[in-house]
Design a protein around this motif. Structure first.
Motif, short mmCIF file in Angstrom:
data_model
loop_
_atom_site.label_atom_id
_atom_site.label_comp_id
_atom_site.label_asym_id
_atom_site.label_seq_id
_atom_site.Cartn_x
_atom_site.Cartn_y
_atom_site.Cartn_z
N UNK A 102 0.83 -1.21 0.00
CA UNK A 102 0.00 0.00 0.00
C UNK A 102 0.87 1.27 0.00
N UNK A 103 2.05 1.16 0.64
CA UNK A 103 3.01 2.27 0.59
C UNK A 103 2.70 3.42 1.51
N UNK A 104 3.00 4.64 1.04
CA UNK A 104 3.03 5.82 1.90
C UNK A 104 1.67 6.31 2.38
N UNK A 105 0.62 5.63 1.98
CA UNK A 105 -0.72 6.09 2.30
C UNK A 105 -1.14 5.71 3.72
N UNK A 106 -0.31 4.96 4.42
CA UNK A 106 -0.77 4.27 5.62
C UNK A 106 -1.19 5.16 6.78
N UNK A 107 -0.82 6.49 6.74
CA UNK A 107 -1.23 7.34 7.86
C UNK A 107 -2.66 7.87 7.66
N UNK A 108 -3.20 7.78 6.44
CA UNK A 108 -4.59 8.18 6.21
C UNK A 108 -5.52 7.03 6.60
N UNK A 109 -6.80 7.37 6.81
CA UNK A 109 -7.75 6.28 7.07
C UNK A 109 -8.09 5.62 5.73
N UNK A 110 -8.70 4.44 5.86
CA UNK A 110 -9.06 3.70 4.65
C UNK A 110 -9.98 4.54 3.78
N UNK A 111 -10.97 5.19 4.40
CA UNK A 111 -11.91 5.99 3.63
C UNK A 111 -11.20 7.20 2.98
N UNK A 112 -10.31 7.85 3.78
CA UNK A 112 -9.60 9.02 3.24
C UNK A 112 -8.75 8.64 2.02
N UNK A 113 -8.17 7.45 2.08
CA UNK A 113 -7.34 7.01 0.95
C UNK A 113 -8.20 6.92 -0.31
N UNK A 114 -9.37 6.31 -0.17
CA UNK A 114 -10.22 6.14 -1.35
C UNK A 114 -10.73 7.49 -1.86
N UNK A 115 -11.14 8.35 -0.91
CA UNK A 115 -11.69 9.65 -1.31
C UNK A 115 -10.59 10.50 -1.96
N UNK A 155 -3.47 -8.42 4.81
CA UNK A 155 -4.53 -8.83 3.89
C UNK A 155 -5.57 -7.74 3.72
N UNK A 156 -5.91 -7.05 4.83
CA UNK A 156 -6.89 -5.95 4.73
C UNK A 156 -6.31 -4.81 3.90
N UNK A 157 -5.02 -4.56 4.05
CA UNK A 157 -4.38 -3.51 3.23
C UNK A 157 -4.43 -3.88 1.74
N UNK A 158 -4.26 -5.17 1.46
CA UNK A 158 -4.34 -5.60 0.06
C UNK A 158 -5.74 -5.35 -0.48
N UNK A 159 -6.76 -5.62 0.37
CA UNK A 159 -8.14 -5.43 -0.10
C UNK A 159 -8.42 -3.94 -0.32
N UNK A 160 -7.85 -3.11 0.57
CA UNK A 160 -8.01 -1.66 0.40
C UNK A 160 -7.28 -1.20 -0.86
N UNK A 161 -6.12 -1.79 -1.09
CA UNK A 161 -5.33 -1.42 -2.26
C UNK A 161 -6.10 -1.73 -3.55
N UNK A 162 -6.83 -2.85 -3.55
CA UNK A 162 -7.65 -3.18 -4.74
C UNK A 162 -8.78 -2.16 -4.89
N UNK A 163 -9.41 -1.80 -3.77
CA UNK A 163 -10.49 -0.80 -3.83
C UNK A 163 -9.93 0.53 -4.36
#
Ligand SMILES: Nc1ncnc2c1ncn2[C@@H]1O[C@H](COP(=O)(O)OP(=O)(O)OP(=O)(O)O)[C@@H](O)[C@H]1O
Length: 329
Positions: A102-115, A155-163
């Motif tokens: 997932x890389x450098x995005x990890x300090x944002x929330x899952x929703x913030x990353x997608x938005x 695994x959850x990060x991978x699922x977020x990465x796909x989203x």
């Protein structure tokens, strides 16, 4: 998952691109390291294309070139009709890229990353929030949506990465080891999701070292070695399916006796006491052997290829390389 979740109407309209990926004679070096040395590839729309090759063969480098994140030294590439060197914006609009972490995005929330990602693609605020919510539900991350992504498991990060890769509903998906870190249930779901996306017309290029998994989903396989394409295999066609088969029988002694009677060489199957393995040249030969054994009264419980088709090709290419290397030595 519903098809709506992956092909949302809430994303900006775009011109219909010429479908698929084409790569011709692409080279890319890092100093003295020639990572790509004339790779060719065609990944059609509506199909899953597997990118297969040993460590260091250039898979990630090629994916980065396709994602317009790395400039090739030579050769030509089109993605959905656009050239990543000439028109990287068009390529990014049409392409979803899932790197192996997932890389450098990890300090944002899952929703913030997608938005945030959706906003980069020009989606309006409401559309992107609604799409992010759908994708988080789809990936079973809704309860973790407002947690920093770093607390998610691998695994959850991978699922977020796909989203994240499909937030803008791209026509082309580039996935680098997407199943790494996923539990068996999530792997099966990923496979089904990708098949569904391909059936909806997406172009999907996926690299993985887990060949049995690729075998179950890919329509086409492109084998690369030392930065060049060495084989393209259409997995949707019936293959010759030669190779090693595992035969399991109720009475393995009777099985051995029958094989010896017909002068068919066999090997014992590791720790399995009830099985032997044999080498056949084709699917037809395998079918004939099965009929012969059953006709001879052997009570066969199972008769299965010992390796997936991709594994068989991979090992064959590996053997050819060893011979070549030996020849040059
Ligand atoms: N930024 C870089 N600088 C120098 N060398 C690089 C760089 N990126 C890749 N390489 C080299 O290019 C070659 C191809 O690397 P690449 O990561 O594309 O292989 P890969 O097929 O994805 O490998 P793996 O299966 O291990 O992920 C390797 O020899 C690697 O060391």
């Amino acid at each position: 998952m519903t098809t709506d979740a992956v092909t949302s109407p809430d994303v900006p309209a775009r011109d219909a691109p010429a479908a698929g990926i084409t790569v011709s004679g692409v080279t890319r070096s890092f100093g003295a390291v020639h990572a790509l040395q004339g790779v060719d590839l065609m990944a059609p729309a509506g199909a899953i294309t597997a990118l297969v090759g040993p460590n260091g063969s250039g898979k990630t480098t090629l994916m980065l070139v396709l994602a317009s994140l790395l400039r090739p030294d030579a050769g030509s590439v089109t993605i959905g009709g656009a050239d990543p060197v000439v028109d990287p914006r068009a390529v990014r609009r049409n392409t979803g890229w899932m790197p192996d972490t997932l890389g450098v995005w990890e300090s944002l929330t899952a929703r913030e990353i997608l938005v945030t990602m959706g906003r980069f693609y020009g989606m309006d605020r409401d559309a992107v929030r609604s799409r992010a919510g759908q994708l988080l539900e789809w990936q079973e991350l809704a309860t973790l949506a407002d947690q920093p992504a770093r607390v998610l498991s691998r695994g959850q990060q991978q699922r977020l990465s796909l989203a994240r890769a499909i937030i803008h509903d791209p026509a082309v998906l580039l996935l680098d080891e997407p199943a790494s870190g996923l539990d068996p249930g999530s792997r099966i779901r990923l496979r089904d999701d990708l098949k569904q996306m391909a059936a909806a017309g997406k172009t999907i290029l996926v690299s993985s070292h887990v060949l049995s998994e690729l075998d179950e989903m890919a329509d086409l396989a492109v084998f690369i070695r030392e930065g060049a394409t060495v084989r393209v295999e259409d997995l949707s066609r019936d293959g010759t399916a030669g190779g090693r088969y595992l035969i399991t029988a109720l009475d393995v002694a009777a099985l051995r006796t029958a094989l010896e009677h017909y002068s068919i060489a066999y090997r014992s199957a590791g720790r399995r006491q009830d099985s032997v393995s044999v080498e056949v040249a084709s699917a037809a030969e395998a079918a004939d052997l099965l009929a012969t054994l059953v006709g001879a009264g052997v009570r066969v419980l199972s008769f299965t290829p010992g390796a997936s088709r991709l594994e068989t090709t991979y090992l064959e290419l590996d053997r050819m390389r060893s011979v070549d290397d030996g020849g040059h030595a």
